[in-house]
Structure formats: C-alpha cells, structure tokens
Motif scaffolding. Structure first.
Motif, PDB file in Angstrom:
ATOM      1  N   VAL A 202       0.850  -1.181   0.000  1.00 15.48           N
ATOM      2  CA  VAL A 202       0.000   0.000   0.000  1.00 15.48           C
ATOM      3  C   VAL A 202       0.895   1.244   0.000  1.00 15.48           C
ATOM      4  CG1 VAL A 202      -0.193   0.091   2.512  1.00 15.48           C
ATOM      5  CG2 VAL A 202      -1.989   1.108   1.120  1.00 15.48           C
ATOM      6  N   ILE A 324      -5.865  -5.703  -2.638  1.00 14.75           N
ATOM      7  CA  ILE A 324      -5.142  -4.505  -2.213  1.00 14.75           C
ATOM      8  C   ILE A 324      -6.052  -3.548  -1.445  1.00 14.75           C
ATOM      9  CG2 ILE A 324      -4.018  -2.413  -3.098  1.00 14.75           C
ATOM     10  CD1 ILE A 324      -2.716  -4.120  -5.235  1.00 14.75           C
ATOM     11  N   THR A 325      -7.341  -3.508  -1.796  1.00 13.17           N
ATOM     12  CA  THR A 325      -8.225  -2.531  -1.152  1.00 13.17           C
ATOM     13  C   THR A 325      -8.310  -2.700   0.373  1.00 13.17           C
ATOM     14  OG1 THR A 325     -10.133  -3.903  -1.774  1.00 13.17           O
ATOM     15  CG2 THR A 325      -9.587  -2.024  -3.202  1.00 13.17           C
ATOM     16  N   GLU A 328      -5.477  -0.740   1.766  1.00 17.96           N
ATOM     17  CA  GLU A 328      -5.666   0.704   1.668  1.00 17.96           C
ATOM     18  C   GLU A 328      -6.600   1.197   2.772  1.00 17.96           C
ATOM     19  OE1 GLU A 328      -5.013   0.966  -3.207  1.00 17.96           O
ATOM     20  OE2 GLU A 328      -7.026   1.110  -2.347  1.00 17.96           O
TER      21      GLU A 328
END
Length: 438
Positions: A202, A324-325, A328
C-alpha cells in the motif's frame, strides 16, 4: 566494506492490466495497481523498469514515462481497442513478437517478471528465445477460479496447461499470500524451493489516517450515519450483493448507508457497468434500496477520503488471490470486514484489525456491522491496529525488496541452467505461436 549488488534492468509484462489505467473498471483492478506500484518502488531502489502492456487505444504512444526510470511500452497485439481479457490469449503470439522487436531497441534485460498467465506465456516465449530468466506472479490461479465460478469462467481451458508449464519453467514463482503458496503446491505440484512469498503493498504517501468529519464534509456525507464502504471492480465474483443484502438485515432504526465505489464511468451507468443494474435490482428486492448509494468510478487520489469517511470497509469475494483494497482501508485507519478467503485472511487479523466472516453470508456481515456501530471504541482500536500492521508488513518498499531478492535468485538459477547454452538459445527461430512454448 560490502560489495554493492548491481542494479537490474527489469521487464514487467502485464498484457491486459496497464499501470496507466483508471481503477474500478471491469478489467482495471488490483493488478493495474500492483504493476504500477511495483514498477515505481523498484525504480526508487535504483533499478530500471520497462512495463510491457497491450496497446488498447489508437491514442496511446508507443512509449510513455510513468516516472523516472519507469517506461510503459505499448505493444501492438490485436485491435487497438478494449478486448475482454478472456479473449486475449490468441493475441499473445503477436504480443511476444512485438515485445521482442521492442527489446532490440530497449536493450537486454536481466529478468522478465510476467503478471498473469497470458503474460507468463509471453515470458516463456522470451525465456526460450532469448535465454532470459523468468519470474511470474499469477494474480489468480485458473484451477481455483474454476472451483468457484464453474461454467461462468470465461477463460479458455488452455489456461490451465499454460499455468502448469509456467509453474515448472519459471525460475521463480511469486505467491502473494500463504494460501496461494498452498494452492500452487497442492493443485499444480510446484517446487516449494522455487516459490517466493511476496505480498502486495500500500502507498502510505497516498493512503493514511485523516479526519473522518472533514472527509465526510468534503464528500457531502452526513456525519450521523454508520457508513459501510465497498470499493473496487464491479463484477459478480466480488460478492458486493452480499453486502447489499446485509444492509437490509440491519435494524431499521440504525442510520446506515452503503457506498459502492467503482464502475466504468464517473456517473453510475448500468449500460456501461452491467453489474450495477443487477445490484440495484437486488437492493430493491431485499428492501435495501434506500440504504445503498452507487457512487461511480473515482480517481485514485480521491479514494483516501472515501476510506477515511467510512466506519467500516467491506470486501466479500468468494475467492481473492490477495486484495489490495483492504490494505488501503487499513492504512487509512478503517476496520475491515472481509471474507475469510485467500489473501484477505492473511492481511486482516480477525478481532484485531477487523472481522473475518464466511463468504456469501449476509447475516454474519450484518452482525459485525451492528457490533461496530454499537461500539465505536472497538472500531477505533481496530483502525489503529490495521495502520500498525500495514506499516510493519505491507509497504511497497518492502514488496520491492522482496521481489529483488526473488529476481536475483531467478537470475542465479538461470545462469546455472543455461551455462554454455546461451549462444544456441539466442539463435532460436523468431517465429512464435501458441504451440511454440508447449
């Protein structure tokens, strides 16, 4: 005095996922972010990186700079327009020829890092023709996808054979999480000694803690609602419908709203993003329509405000190679409720940085949402724990360092395999077809 290891010239292949694409579209998601961030992080360490991706628009130049020491090379392979990735395999021989022609001007690389199985096919063609070391990140495994999607999986059956050859021919296979490593060993018979586990990361300069009240004010959101955020590609396998159904199960007296960020256009358009229409119908059917807001596509620089404005981030796919979210969201101090699958069960610590729930279980989602709504201090503690976990394990600098270690191991392995054989390999015929690397 220590001897500094030489800097590398790296070719990243990402046939359908350009690092220049906007996130949230049907074929623009985590892989695009991964390739862009990996390329920039490797360059920040001093390495030279060229990213090879398919030219999907007549407006694209042959070469564009993403940042210093990072070039994006657009390769002619098939029509210069959007083509669903499920239909791209037949264009990979043209991609391999175009990439090899570009390499005559770009110079020789130390390593090729292929992303996804079709890029892997191209990588094997170059590995054979040019004696180049090959590393591969699959981002999703065909056999795992078939287990969850069955007949809905639109990729050709040839994918499985290509993946099997890649597992045994690549000098290094990059697993993004422990679950993927297990799948490679169990389903593909991979050699454990050639697998490097390197997670995604991130960007802490872009995603970090910020004031929730201010973020909601900038986005025009009410301060007194419990806000659930779902952000990413809008396709059925992401399981957004389960979050929609969970909203209908919350106490009617609870002021709650679900924001769904993503799609093919800034203004939500069911024609351009068919999944939007399906989700709207589900929301209407289950009685959640008044609690669900479809936001549309947003640029990456806008996303941190959405993460910060939310009380909880929800990610509920049936399977997820990494994701990936959630990282984040955690970097922004937002707790995550996610399916206990794939990489999510590695990044989210149940009861510490959020909650893990069974996939396709709206009732479990609703119960966790209600628990966080009733206990704001718990959500704040989970947010702090998530930020600490991301900073200690999931930065792109750490990812780049892990990849460089894997690259050097691949290069050493290739040198051993090809000792004395490189001249012969360089004379390999330049005719490339789908059967050429069978």
């Amino acid at each position: 005095m220590t001897t500094r290891e030489p800097l590398l010239r790296i070719a990243l292949i990402s046939e359908h996922a350009s690092p220049l694409a906007k996130p949230g579209g049907v074929d623009a998601g985590g892989q695009n972010v991964y390739v862009a961030q990996v390329a920039c992080a490797l360059a920040a360490l001093g390495h030279h990186v060229d990213v090879y991706t398919r030219c999907d628009s007549i407006r694209l130049s042959a070469c564009a700079f993403l940042r210093s020491r990072v070039r994006v090379m657009h390769v002619d392979a098939g029509p210069a327009c959007f083509v669903p990735k499920e239909q791209l395999l037949s264009h990979m021989p043209a991609f391999a020829r175009g990439m090899r022609n570009a390499m005559e001007h770009a110079g020789r690389y130390d390593i090729v890092h292929a992303n996804f199985f079709m890029s892997g096919w191209v990588g094997m063609a170059l590995q054979r023709a040019c004696a180049l070391p090959l590393a591969v990140t699959f981002h999703a495994l065909g056999l795992v996808r078939q287990q969850h999607q069955g007949s809905a999986d639109g990729f050709p059956q040839a994918r499985i054979g290509i993946e099997r050859r890649l597992v045994h021919r690549a000098q290094r296979v990059i697993a993004e999480c422990p679950q993927e490593r297990e799948d490679l060993l169990r389903l593909y018979g991979a050699d454990a000694a050639r697998i490097s586990t390197v997670p995604c990361g991130v960007d802490l300069a872009q995603f970090g803690p910020r004031n929730r009240v201010a973020a909601r004010r900038r986005l025009g959101l009410p301060q007194d609602e419990f806000i659930v955020l779902q952000l990413g590609r809008l396709v059925p396998r992401k399981g957004v419908e389960h979050v929609v159904r969970a909203m209908a199960l919350l106490d009617a007296r609870m002021p709650a709203r679900l924001l769904v960020v993503g799609g093919e256009s800034r203004q939500p358009d069911d024609a351009r993003t068919p999944e939007l229409g399906r989700l709207r119908a589900i929301a209407q059917q289950c009685g959640a329509a008044q609690r669900v807001v479809f936001v549309g596509q947003r640029d990456r620089q806008e996303l941190a405000d959405y993460y910060a404005a939310a009380d909880v981030f929800a990610t509920t796919p049936a399977y997820e190679p990494f994701g990936i979210t959630p990282l984040e969201a955690m970097a922004c101090g937002t707790p995550v409720v996610g399916s206990a699958v794939g990489g999510i069960q590695h990044t989210v610590v149940d009861g510490v940085t959020g909650f893990l729930v069974p996939p396709a279980d709206p009732a479990a989602l609703a119960e966790r949402f209600a628990r966080l709504h009733a206990n704001a201090a718990l959500g704040e503690a989970m947010g702090r724990a998530g930020m600490a976990r991301v900073r200690s394990l999931f930065t792109w600098d750490q990812v780049a360092q892990g990849l460089v270690k894997a690259y050097r191991e691949a290069i050493a392995s290739s040198c051993e395999q090809h000792a004395g054989a490189r001249p012969q390999l360089q004379r390999t015929a330049r005719t490339l077809s789908l059967g050429a690397v069978a």
